[in-house]
Scaffold this active site. Structure first.
Site, PDB file in Angstrom:
ATOM      1  N   PHE A   6     -15.156   2.902   7.032  1.00 15.21           N
ATOM      2  CA  PHE A   6     -13.830   3.002   6.624  1.00 15.21           C
ATOM      3  C   PHE A   6     -13.744   2.875   5.326  1.00 15.21           C
ATOM      4  O   PHE A   6     -12.711   3.073   5.061  1.00 15.21           O
ATOM      5  CB  PHE A   6     -13.226   1.912   7.269  1.00 15.21           C
ATOM      6  CG  PHE A   6     -13.869   0.863   7.186  1.00 15.21           C
ATOM      7  CD1 PHE A   6     -12.191   0.139   5.835  1.00 15.21           C
ATOM      8  CD2 PHE A   6     -14.141  -0.175   7.493  1.00 15.21           C
ATOM      9  CE1 PHE A   6     -12.872  -1.343   5.736  1.00 15.21           C
ATOM     10  CE2 PHE A   6     -14.082  -1.571   8.033  1.00 15.21           C
ATOM     11  CZ  PHE A   6     -13.727  -2.273   6.438  1.00 15.21           C
ATOM     12  N   THR A  30      -5.046  -8.354  10.804  1.00 20.12           N
ATOM     13  CA  THR A  30      -5.517  -6.757  10.152  1.00 20.12           C
ATOM     14  C   THR A  30      -5.729  -5.997  10.742  1.00 20.12           C
ATOM     15  O   THR A  30      -5.391  -4.643  10.598  1.00 20.12           O
ATOM     16  CB  THR A  30      -7.311  -6.702   9.420  1.00 20.12           C
ATOM     17  OG1 THR A  30      -7.496  -8.061   9.452  1.00 20.12           O
ATOM     18  CG2 THR A  30      -7.789  -5.884   9.312  1.00 20.12           C
ATOM     19  N   ARG A  69      -1.253 -14.962   3.847  1.00 22.71           N
ATOM     20  CA  ARG A  69      -2.429 -14.115   5.373  1.00 22.71           C
ATOM     21  C   ARG A  69      -1.168 -13.827   6.094  1.00 22.71           C
ATOM     22  O   ARG A  69      -1.562 -13.065   7.224  1.00 22.71           O
ATOM     23  CB  ARG A  69      -3.865 -14.820   5.232  1.00 22.71           C
ATOM     24  CG  ARG A  69      -4.616 -14.022   4.417  1.00 22.71           C
ATOM     25  CD  ARG A  69      -5.325 -13.051   3.485  1.00 22.71           C
ATOM     26  NE  ARG A  69      -5.904 -12.223   5.122  1.00 22.71           N
ATOM     27  CZ  ARG A  69      -6.526 -11.743   4.722  1.00 22.71           C
ATOM     28  NH1 ARG A  69      -6.958 -10.837   4.188  1.00 22.71           N
ATOM     29  NH2 ARG A  69      -7.257 -11.436   5.875  1.00 22.71           N
ATOM     30  N   GLU A  84      -9.079 -10.285  -8.183  1.00 25.29           N
ATOM     31  CA  GLU A  84      -7.830  -9.328  -7.508  1.00 25.29           C
ATOM     32  C   GLU A  84      -7.249  -9.777  -8.620  1.00 25.29           C
ATOM     33  O   GLU A  84      -6.695  -8.634  -9.077  1.00 25.29           O
ATOM     34  CB  GLU A  84      -7.649  -9.047  -6.143  1.00 25.29           C
ATOM     35  CG  GLU A  84      -8.823  -9.351  -5.257  1.00 25.29           C
ATOM     36  CD  GLU A  84      -8.249  -9.111  -3.967  1.00 25.29           C
ATOM     37  OE1 GLU A  84      -7.074  -9.394  -3.348  1.00 25.29           O
ATOM     38  OE2 GLU A  84      -9.346  -9.374  -2.959  1.00 25.29           O
ATOM     39  N   TYR A  93     -12.180  -3.088  -3.589  1.00 25.79           N
ATOM     40  CA  TYR A  93     -12.132  -3.055  -1.869  1.00 25.79           C
ATOM     41  C   TYR A  93     -14.604  -3.221  -2.239  1.00 25.79           C
ATOM     42  O   TYR A  93     -15.288  -2.964  -1.197  1.00 25.79           O
ATOM     43  CB  TYR A  93     -12.037  -2.171  -0.803  1.00 25.79           C
ATOM     44  CG  TYR A  93     -11.130  -1.782  -1.099  1.00 25.79           C
ATOM     45  CD1 TYR A  93     -10.773  -3.362   0.051  1.00 25.79           C
ATOM     46  CD2 TYR A  93     -10.031  -1.269  -1.147  1.00 25.79           C
ATOM     47  CE1 TYR A  93      -9.317  -3.624   0.766  1.00 25.79           C
ATOM     48  CE2 TYR A  93      -8.818  -1.686  -0.791  1.00 25.79           C
ATOM     49  CZ  TYR A  93      -8.483  -2.426  -0.015  1.00 25.79           C
ATOM     50  OH  TYR A  93      -6.999  -2.375   0.463  1.00 25.79           O
ATOM     51  N   HIS A 140      -1.490  -5.287   1.308  1.00 28.47           N
ATOM     52  CA  HIS A 140      -2.911  -6.144   1.248  1.00 28.47           C
ATOM     53  C   HIS A 140      -2.530  -7.912   0.926  1.00 28.47           C
ATOM     54  O   HIS A 140      -2.160  -8.133   0.039  1.00 28.47           O
ATOM     55  CB  HIS A 140      -3.423  -5.583   0.359  1.00 28.47           C
ATOM     56  CG  HIS A 140      -4.917  -6.653  -0.038  1.00 28.47           C
ATOM     57  ND1 HIS A 140      -6.428  -6.089  -0.171  1.00 28.47           N
ATOM     58  CD2 HIS A 140      -5.217  -7.567  -1.450  1.00 28.47           C
ATOM     59  CE1 HIS A 140      -6.874  -7.769  -0.112  1.00 28.47           C
ATOM     60  NE2 HIS A 140      -6.379  -7.984  -1.162  1.00 28.47           N
ATOM     61  N   ARG A 187       2.617  -6.944   9.108  1.00 31.29           N
ATOM     62  CA  ARG A 187       2.181  -5.854   9.869  1.00 31.29           C
ATOM     63  C   ARG A 187       2.010  -5.771  10.780  1.00 31.29           C
ATOM     64  O   ARG A 187       2.793  -4.037  11.914  1.00 31.29           O
ATOM     65  CB  ARG A 187       1.149  -6.268  10.150  1.00 31.29           C
ATOM     66  CG  ARG A 187      -0.286  -5.855   8.384  1.00 31.29           C
ATOM     67  CD  ARG A 187      -1.505  -6.531   8.025  1.00 31.29           C
ATOM     68  NE  ARG A 187      -2.168  -6.167   7.215  1.00 31.29           N
ATOM     69  CZ  ARG A 187      -3.227  -6.667   6.592  1.00 31.29           C
ATOM     70  NH1 ARG A 187      -3.702  -8.107   7.659  1.00 31.29           N
ATOM     71  NH2 ARG A 187      -4.159  -6.151   5.734  1.00 31.29           N
ATOM     72  N   LYS A 199       0.782  -1.352   0.205  1.00 30.10           N
ATOM     73  CA  LYS A 199      -0.122  -0.335   0.390  1.00 30.10           C
ATOM     74  C   LYS A 199       1.197   1.186   0.329  1.00 30.10           C
ATOM     75  O   LYS A 199       2.095   1.383  -0.267  1.00 30.10           O
ATOM     76  CB  LYS A 199      -0.493   0.244   1.554  1.00 30.10           C
ATOM     77  CG  LYS A 199      -1.661  -1.503   1.669  1.00 30.10           C
ATOM     78  CD  LYS A 199      -2.695  -1.231   2.543  1.00 30.10           C
ATOM     79  CE  LYS A 199      -3.970  -2.474   2.218  1.00 30.10           C
ATOM     80  NZ  LYS A 199      -4.813  -2.619   3.287  1.00 30.10           N
ATOM     81  N   ASN A 256      -1.959   0.150   7.474  1.00 25.25           N
ATOM     82  CA  ASN A 256      -1.341  -1.424   7.668  1.00 25.25           C
ATOM     83  C   ASN A 256      -1.000  -2.866   6.608  1.00 25.25           C
ATOM     84  O   ASN A 256      -0.301  -3.228   6.880  1.00 25.25           O
ATOM     85  CB  ASN A 256      -2.738  -2.663   8.014  1.00 25.25           C
ATOM     86  CG  ASN A 256      -3.311  -2.412   6.817  1.00 25.25           C
ATOM     87  OD1 ASN A 256      -3.968  -2.268   5.497  1.00 25.25           O
ATOM     88  ND2 ASN A 256      -4.333  -3.774   7.132  1.00 25.25           N
TER      89      ASN A 256
HETATM   90  P1  DAT Z   1      -8.017  -7.497   5.500  1.00 28.09           P
HETATM   91  O1  DAT Z   1      -6.768  -6.655   4.763  1.00 28.09           O
HETATM   92  O2  DAT Z   1      -7.079  -7.940   6.579  1.00 28.09           O
HETATM   93  O3  DAT Z   1      -8.875  -8.745   4.237  1.00 28.09           O
HETATM   94  P2  DAT Z   1      -9.850  -6.531   5.760  1.00 28.09           P
HETATM   95  O4  DAT Z   1     -10.327  -6.687   3.876  1.00 28.09           O
HETATM   96  O5  DAT Z   1     -11.397  -6.814   6.593  1.00 28.09           O
HETATM   97  O6  DAT Z   1      -8.725  -6.674   6.137  1.00 28.09           O
HETATM   98  O7  DAT Z   1     -10.111  -4.609   5.514  1.00 28.09           O
HETATM   99  C1  DAT Z   1      -9.656  -4.310   4.002  1.00 28.09           C
HETATM  100  C2  DAT Z   1      -8.688  -3.174   4.997  1.00 28.09           C
HETATM  101  O8  DAT Z   1      -9.783  -1.907   4.896  1.00 28.09           O
HETATM  102  C3  DAT Z   1      -7.917  -2.874   6.008  1.00 28.09           C
HETATM  103  O9  DAT Z   1      -6.832  -3.568   5.610  1.00 28.09           O
HETATM  104  C4  DAT Z   1      -7.471  -1.830   6.096  1.00 28.09           C
HETATM  105  C5  DAT Z   1      -9.188  -1.402   6.264  1.00 28.09           C
HETATM  106  N1  DAT Z   1     -10.071  -1.405   7.248  1.00 28.09           N
HETATM  107  C6  DAT Z   1     -10.454  -2.070   8.076  1.00 28.09           C
HETATM  108  N2  DAT Z   1     -11.036  -2.641   8.895  1.00 28.09           N
HETATM  109  C7  DAT Z   1     -11.048  -0.732   9.037  1.00 28.09           C
HETATM  110  C8  DAT Z   1     -10.802  -0.195  10.604  1.00 28.09           C
HETATM  111  N3  DAT Z   1     -11.996  -0.684  11.393  1.00 28.09           N
HETATM  112  N4  DAT Z   1     -10.242   0.244  10.632  1.00 28.09           N
HETATM  113  C9  DAT Z   1     -10.038   1.882   9.821  1.00 28.09           C
HETATM  114  N5  DAT Z   1      -9.943   0.780   8.808  1.00 28.09           N
HETATM  115  C10 DAT Z   1     -10.122  -0.351   8.060  1.00 28.09           C
HETATM  116 MG    MG Z   2      -9.144  -7.769   3.106  1.00 31.26          MG
END
Ligand code: DAT
Ligand code: MG
Length: 151
Positions: free
Chosen positions: A59, A93, A87, A128, A51, A117, A104, A11, A114
């Site tokens: 978020f 996350t 992962r 993706e 996304y 991805h 991370r 990212k 974080n």
């Molecule tokens: P991951 O990236 O581990 O697959 P995710 O798909 O639940 O996690 O969310 C995608 C991204 O969105 C994550 O990397 C960071 C952001 N995100 C998720 N939950 C969040 C939150 N509660 N506050 C802020 N950003 C968040």
């Molecule tokens: Mg995800």
């Protein structure tokens, strides 16, 4: 499963923090095969598709703003169980919940920055990879070290 592919994206914060090489090194060193790589500043339409599962969450807009704020490094890695293991290499996350030794857990503090991805399932990985790369951008090459990585 056997020789699957996953989408790993560094990212904009990972690029700014100077950890692109470190992240690529971890996957290479593990034995996974790099089959696609490019740097780009993602257009909003691409990020909306990427996304889409998070649309409507609180978020979502800040997330699109953050990921679109600068260039990312998009990669595809191939190998046995690379989706699940990838992962694990990323960590949780929320970096606060990520073990030290994970990407991370080594480089991040908050969920909204974080670093990286990674696809979370076979269907997500296929989707993706197809969003971020044209088929001809993914290289099918033979790892000569394969017999030393796999039995
Ligand atoms: P991951 O990236 O581990 O697959 P995710 O798909 O639940 O996690 O969310 C995608 C991204 O969105 C994550 O990397 C960071 C952001 N995100 C998720 N939950 C969040 C939150 N509660 N506050 C802020 N950003 C968040
Ligand atoms: Mg995800």
């Amino acid at each position: 499963g056997a020789s699957e592919r996953t989408f790993i994206m560094i990212k904009p914060d990972g690029v700014q923090r100077g950890v692109v090489g470190d992240i690529i090194r971890r996957f290479e060193q593990r034995g996974y095969k790099l089959v696609a790589l490019k740097m780009l500043q993602a257009p909003k339409t691409l990020l909306e598709s990427h996304y889409e599962e998070h649309k409507g969450k609180k978020f979502y807009e800040p997330l699109l703003e953050y990921i679109g704020s600068g260039p990312v490094v998009a990669t595809v890695w191939e190998g046995t169980n690379v989706i699940t293991v990838g992962r694990k290499m990323l960590g949780a996350t929320d970096p606060a919940k990520s073990e030290p030794g994970t990407i991370r857990g080594d480089f991040g503090i908050v969920t909204g920055r974080n670093i990286v991805h990674g696809s979370d399932s076979e269907s997500a990985a296929k989707r993706e990879i197809g969003l971020w790369f044209r088929p001809e951008e993914v290289s099918d090459w033979k790892h000569t070290a394969e017999q030393w990585i796999y039995e």
